[in-house]
Design a protein around this motif. Structure first.
Motif, short mmCIF file in Angstrom:
data_model
loop_
_atom_site.label_atom_id
_atom_site.label_comp_id
_atom_site.label_asym_id
_atom_site.label_seq_id
_atom_site.Cartn_x
_atom_site.Cartn_y
_atom_site.Cartn_z
N PHE A 1 0.85 -1.19 0.00
CA PHE A 1 0.00 0.00 0.00
C PHE A 1 0.88 1.24 0.00
O PHE A 1 1.84 1.33 0.77
CB PHE A 1 -0.92 0.01 1.22
N ASP A 2 0.58 2.17 -0.89
CA ASP A 2 1.31 3.44 -0.94
C ASP A 2 0.39 4.56 -0.46
O ASP A 2 -0.72 4.71 -0.97
CB ASP A 2 1.77 3.74 -2.37
N GLU B 1 -1.90 7.19 7.85
CA GLU B 1 -2.07 7.36 6.40
C GLU B 1 -3.45 6.94 5.89
O GLU B 1 -3.88 7.41 4.84
CB GLU B 1 -1.00 6.54 5.67
N ILE B 2 -4.14 6.07 6.62
CA ILE B 2 -5.41 5.53 6.14
C ILE B 2 -6.56 6.38 6.69
O ILE B 2 -6.55 6.74 7.88
CB ILE B 2 -5.57 4.06 6.57
N PRO B 3 -7.55 6.72 5.87
CA PRO B 3 -8.68 7.55 6.35
C PRO B 3 -9.36 6.96 7.57
O PRO B 3 -9.47 5.74 7.72
CB PRO B 3 -9.62 7.57 5.14
N ASN C 1 -11.60 2.86 10.05
CA ASN C 1 -11.45 2.37 11.42
C ASN C 1 -10.41 1.26 11.51
O ASN C 1 -10.64 0.18 12.04
CB ASN C 1 -12.79 1.86 11.97
N PHE C 2 -9.23 1.55 10.95
CA PHE C 2 -8.15 0.57 10.95
C PHE C 2 -7.72 0.23 12.38
O PHE C 2 -7.34 -0.91 12.67
CB PHE C 2 -6.96 1.11 10.15
N ALA C 3 -7.76 1.20 13.28
CA ALA C 3 -7.33 0.96 14.66
C ALA C 3 -8.17 -0.12 15.33
O ALA C 3 -7.65 -1.01 16.01
CB ALA C 3 -7.39 2.27 15.46
N ALA C 4 -9.50 -0.06 15.14
CA ALA C 4 -10.37 -1.08 15.74
C ALA C 4 -10.11 -2.45 15.12
O ALA C 4 -10.14 -3.47 15.81
CB ALA C 4 -11.83 -0.68 15.57
N VAL D 1 2.90 19.92 14.11
CA VAL D 1 2.97 20.87 13.00
C VAL D 1 1.84 20.56 12.02
O VAL D 1 1.82 19.49 11.40
CB VAL D 1 4.33 20.79 12.30
N GLY D 2 0.90 21.46 11.89
CA GLY D 2 -0.18 21.30 10.93
C GLY D 2 -1.23 20.29 11.36
O GLY D 2 -1.25 19.80 12.50
N LYS D 3 -2.13 19.95 10.42
CA LYS D 3 -3.24 19.02 10.67
C LYS D 3 -3.20 17.89 9.65
O LYS D 3 -2.85 18.09 8.48
CB LYS D 3 -4.58 19.76 10.56
N ASN D 4 -3.59 16.70 10.12
CA ASN D 4 -3.60 15.52 9.25
C ASN D 4 -4.91 15.50 8.46
O ASN D 4 -5.98 15.19 9.00
CB ASN D 4 -3.46 14.25 10.07
N ILE D 5 -4.82 15.80 7.17
CA ILE D 5 -6.02 15.88 6.35
C ILE D 5 -6.44 14.51 5.84
O ILE D 5 -7.58 14.33 5.37
CB ILE D 5 -5.78 16.86 5.17
N ALA D 6 -5.56 13.50 5.93
CA ALA D 6 -5.90 12.15 5.44
C ALA D 6 -7.09 11.57 6.22
O ALA D 6 -7.82 10.73 5.69
CB ALA D 6 -4.69 11.23 5.55
N ASP D 7 -7.27 12.01 7.45
CA ASP D 7 -8.39 11.51 8.25
C ASP D 7 -9.75 11.79 7.60
O ASP D 7 -10.72 11.07 7.82
CB ASP D 7 -8.36 12.15 9.64
#
Length: 1015
Positions: free
Chosen positions: A204-205, A417-419, A423-426, A679-685
């Protein structure tokens, strides 16, 4: 490069007084300084990389060690003189060739490897800055279990036993990794997974090109990203593909494009480039014609273009296109279709959209024009991007169903990296064994049961294949600084073997690469020569041309969008997917388009900003209906589509918490980070997977001004230069900062674009001022420069230039000796862009020299404007008198007590203290070394003996440097009666030693094309 001998290979494993640890030693003491040890006004003590501190001879040790001298000098090794090792860049999957400069056992500079078939001597900013990651004190020092330090033996025993039990239970053992471009590592992974009843490898990239590969799987039967040849194309059309900045292999593509736009040959070469994109990118800023298009309209534009081309070629085309509401005018598409048909077989269309419809239409047009086999090639042999979004989605489903018993995570950070909606964490909580194989802590570390540290790519053996018939070898250039182990060695041990990575590579090459050698010799000689050169080309079987499956485009429907605002996530050249967010060189690298540092922001068009009544720095809230939201400052970016809000990926990472400083007073005085410490915000979410593809846009966005203000740190706040078309009636001066013309005007008159100048009175220096001996000068071709900023990082690494932080940048106190000025011409969102590298101009009549009260800035006999640091008392008169504003004042002690990180410093360059003025020196240390070496061997200094740092790794070869008094030098031949050569602000009579070549845009004359002609 040093002579190829086994002794030198052994030396590459011996660092200069760096820490040595036994396998089971405890590294818990090797940690960052406490807040109490940090002095006031030393920003980089909080940053974590004191690149401008006092040079240290080596790293301090946790425990006393013995120093054992070398009793016999190894061949080719002289203390104090550098050795160079060819290797492969590991900063991204592109596989560029790299040359590593080592001093006394430590790498201090990364440069491009000349002649490499992929990068041809170029190296991007990220590749060069990755050197900092080697000396990162926050890397994993040794294995961990749930945050507790353990030994490798304990980790191996625990993981082997767990894997055996999981295999017996029938659950899957999976490896989740980024693109694997190493054939030996891929073979090792396949062998490892074959030992389990249910083993799977998912690639996965985070910057995915899965749609490109998937579409070719449907249209040509081969799932792969093609090999592109921009140098063979006379007409280039890009659809949301930033191929000069971040898409697939930008170093390679930049060099190819530059060779197709060479005005110094006869006849001149000038490809025509059109770019359709939602927000301004490096590629769009360099296009001859740029058209803003909303992301959901890209497929519609491709369908329009395919219909026009099919009609001209009498080919049936059954895609349904709406009759009204089309996003691009018929005039633009009619002209483009005519150009493409005339250049059939010598044109190239590329599409970066994560959309199968758009990709298949792009493939269809390339097929219609006969471009396959000419300007692009499709084959299964090798690819720089192998990730599959569909396989990742299926893996997450299997994890939710508890069908995955073990997950080994390598070179990806899925929790970042994954939106969020996946719910990859769960799903990860349902996996019994999670093993992370990583260099440094990230968001995924907290969920990992066991962490197995892998080395920095400069510490390990690797191989690489990103082109058919081209194999490369990366060798270690320093002994591992911590207890790390390469993935292929780790998998070998878990299979019950104990084979080194070098032996694994050697075995693979002996069985698979050596038999393909064109002129086979002894394998040992073949293998050693490959290590020495860094790569080898072998014979490959000719692949039959893939046939196009016309059924793959049947039934396609396209519709123009009606949504008001769409969120577009793009990748910045410096941070890419966020893997390098820990790197302060890249955080402080100005974005080539916006020139903003240390932040991501919401880019809006000029028209949208007026409609929303917001100004630069005003904080807005981006909302979606499912309560996903983020607050970001606004940046007004001309050229952005009116319905697009563009935000950069790669920010908001836990890796940036190191920049938060120490204590609240640091955040207040040095506001490098946000209130959350990052630094900044994670927009991938906020992004989404749709039809098993990672979408980088999302419609249905609502934007609201919050009333707050967040000032941005920009290195350039002036964006336009007013250049009148003729001198004012009163004889006013024309400020010739940038000169440009059109290709049609250039062919009619090569001097077109030049301005009439008025030079002030007589020279203040006598006519007999000697100009004998060496006379160093530089030429910069604006037609080749893309603004990629590789030269900026090259200069920073070579010259020990300090990182200063966001607050200092806002105060106009950035320290880069070289900058890339970006100028707009035009009004509103209809702008042209030009990128102009600007460094000290080394003026013959330097205005800075006349005002220094202590003669700290002086002129040398070879034409250099030199700075004597010991004399400088910091009056800054020279900076006030500099017309080019290229001098930097060292306001603070940007030092650090961490000896490990100090190993990045170049010992050939003085580390400046507080209160002195510094600037570009034309890499005088390289000049002196070249003259000393030429004198030693008894010959004059040749062109290839000396290259400035900015020149050496420029992918576009936009910079030439040399002795203009030597009529045979390249720079002298380039400048000799060159009709495009000009000097910035030549009219003020300071006689700069830096020349620029007029920028030429491939357009008709302005009055014929209906466009603008500025210059």
């Amino acid at each position: 490069m040093a002579e190829l001998t086994p002794e030198i290979y052994r030396l590459s494993h011996e660092p200069a007084a760096c820490p040595q640890f036994d396998d089971d030693s405890d590294l818990s003491a090797w940690r960052e300084p406490t807040p109490e040890s940090v002095r006031r006004r030393s920003f980089l003590k909080a940053v974590g990389f004191g690149v401008a501190s006092l040079a240290a001879g080596g790293c301090q040790k946790v425990a006393p060690t013995k120093a054992i001298p070398v009793l016999q000098q190894p061949p080719g090794v002289t203390p104090g003189r550098p050795l160079y090792y060819a290797t492969v860049c590991g900063a991204c999957p592109s596989g560029c060739g790299m040359l590593t400069k080592c001093r006394d056992g430590r790498p201090i500079k990364l440069e491009g490897l000349a002649g490499h078939p992929v990068s041809d001597g170029g190296l991007c900013a990220v590749g060069q800055a990755s050197l900092l990651g080697l000396y990162d004190r926050l890397r994993f020092p040794q294995p961990q279990q749930k945050g507790n330090i353990i030994t490798w033996n304990s980790a191996d025993e625990l993981i082997r036993s767990k894997l055996k039990a999981i295999d017996q239970s029938g659950r899957a053992v999976c490896i989740l990794s980024g693109t694997i471009n190493s054939p030996t590592l891929q073979r090792t992974i396949d062998r490892f997974l074959a030992t389990f009843a249910n083993g799977r490898h998912i690639q996965f990239d985070a910057l995915s090109n899965s749609a490109v590969a998937d579409a070719h799987g449907q249209t040509h039967g081969i799932r792969a990203v093609p090999q592109f040849h921009f140098d063979r194309a006379e007409v280039i059309v890009g659809f949301d593909a930033d191929f000069l900045g971040t898409w697939v292999s930008p170093v390679e593509f930049t060099a190819q494009r530059a060779s197709g736009r060479n005005l110094n040959v006869n006849p001149p070469l000038m490809s025509y480039h059109v770019q359709f994109e939602p927000c301004m990118t490096i590629t769009g800023s360099n296009a001859d014609l740029r058209v803003p298009v909303a992301p959901l309209d890209v497929a519609t534009v491709l369908a329009q273009l395919a219909s026009e081309i099919s009609r001209r070629l009498d080919e049936p085309f059954d895609v349904q296109i709406p009759a009204t509401g089309l996003p691009v005018s018929d005039e633009i598409l009619d002209d483009l279709a005519n150009r493409l048909v005339r250049a059939a077989g010598k044109s190239l269309l590329v599409c970066g959209q994560q959309d199968l419809t758009a990709q298949k239409l792009c493939n269809y047009i390339n097929q219609l024009l006969g471009n396959y086999g000419s300007t692009l090639q499709i084959g299964p042999a090798a690819s720089a991007r192998n990730g599959s979004d569909g396989q990742l989605a299926m893996l997450i489903d299997q994890m939710r169903q508890r069908n995955v018993g073990a997950l080994l995570i390598h070179d990806v950070n899925p929790l970042y990296e994954i939106p969020r909606h996946l719910n990859f964490a769960a799903a990860l909580d349902r996996v019994e064994l999670v093993v992370q194989l990583a260099v440094r802590p990230d968001e995924t570390t907290e969920k990992a049961h066991v962490v197995c540290p892998v080395p920095h790519f400069l510490e390990s053996w690797r191989d690489c294949q990103v082109r058919p018939g081209v194999f490369a070898i990366g060798q270690p250039v320093i002994q591992p600084l911590f207890q790390t182990r390469p993935l292929m060695e780790t998998l070998s041990i878990w299979m019950g073997e104990r084979i080194s990575s070098r032996d694994l590579i050697e075995r693979y090459w002996h069985s698979n690469v050596y038999p393909q050698a064109a002129n086979p010799t002894d394998f040992r000689q073949f293998f050693h020569q490959a290590i020495h050169d860094g790569w080898v080309r072998v014979e490959t079987e000719t692949q039959p041309a893939a046939t196009f499956n016309r059924e793959s485009i049947s039934g396609i429907h396209v519709n123009p969008t009606q949504t008001e605002y769409t969120l577009v996530a793009y990748s910045k050249l410096g941070l890419l997917d966020g893997k390098h967010a820990y790197n302060p060189w890249l955080q402080e690298l100005p974005d080539p388009v916006s020139k903003v540092t240390w932040d991501n922001y919401a880019c809006v068009s000029v028209a949208t900003a007026k409609r929303l009544n917001v100004e630069e720095g005003d904080v807005v809230r981006l909302d979606f209906q499912d309560d996903d939201s983020v607050e970001l400052p606004v940046y007004i970016q001309p050229g952005t589509h009116d319905g697009v809000i563009a935000v950069a990926l790669g920010y908001g990472s836990v890796a940036t918490e190191r920049f938060a400083g120490v204590g609240p007073q640091w955040i207040e005085r040095r506001p490098t980070v946000g209130l959350d410490g990052r630094v900044g915000k994670n927009i991938a979410d906020l992004l989404r997977f749709d039809e098993h593809l990672f979408r980088y846009w999302r419609s249905g966005l609502q934007i609201t001004a919050t009333g707050e203000h967040h000032p941005l740190a920009s290195t350039q706040t002036y964006h336009k230069i007013t250049v009148p078309q003729r001198l004012a009636p009163a004889g006013g001066l024309r400020r010739a900062v940038v000169q440009e013309t059109t290709f049609a005007d250039f062919l009619a008159d090569p001097t077109s674009g030049h301005h009439a100048h008025h030079t002030f009175g007589p020279d203040i220096y006598p006519d007999d001022h000697p100009k004998t001996g060496h006379r160093w000068a530089m030429a910069v071709d604006l037609n080749a420069c893309t603004g990629c900023s590789a030269c900026v990082i090259a200069c920073q690494a070579e010259n020990n230039i300090s990182v200063v932080g966001k607050d200092e940048v806002r105060r106009r106190r950035d320290m880069h000796w070289m900058r890339i000025d970006r100028y707009y011409s035009g009004e509103g969102d209809e702008v042209d862009v030009v990128h102009q590298p600007m460094m000290c101009q080394h003026c013959d009549n330097a205005p800075c020299e006349n005002v220094c009260p202590v003669l700290a800035t002086v002129h040398t006999a070879e034409g250099l404007n030199a700075q004597v640091y010991n004399r400088c008392v910091g009056t800054r008169y020279c900076a006030n008198n500099c017309a080019y504003k290229v001098r930097r004042f060292n306001w603070f002690h940007y030092d650090r007590a961490d000896p490990l990180e100090n190993l990045v410093l170049n010992p050939d360059v003085t580390v400046r203290s507080r209160g002195v003025m510094e600037k570009c020196t034309f890499c005088v240390q390289r000049l002196q070394n070249a003259k000393i070496e030429a004198k030693r061997v008894g010959r004059p200094v040749a062109d290839d003996d000396v290259q400035t740092a900015c020149q050496q790794s420029c992918p576009a070869r936009a910079i030439e440097f040399g002795d203009v008094n030597n009529g045979e030098s390249r720079v002298s031949r380039l400048l000799d009666n060159n009709p495009r050569a000009f000097r910035v602000l030549e009219e003020i009579g300071v006689e700069p030693s830096v020349y620029y070549m007029t920028l030429v845009r491939n357009r008709q004359r302005a009055h014929e094309a209906g466009g603008r002609h500025h210059g």
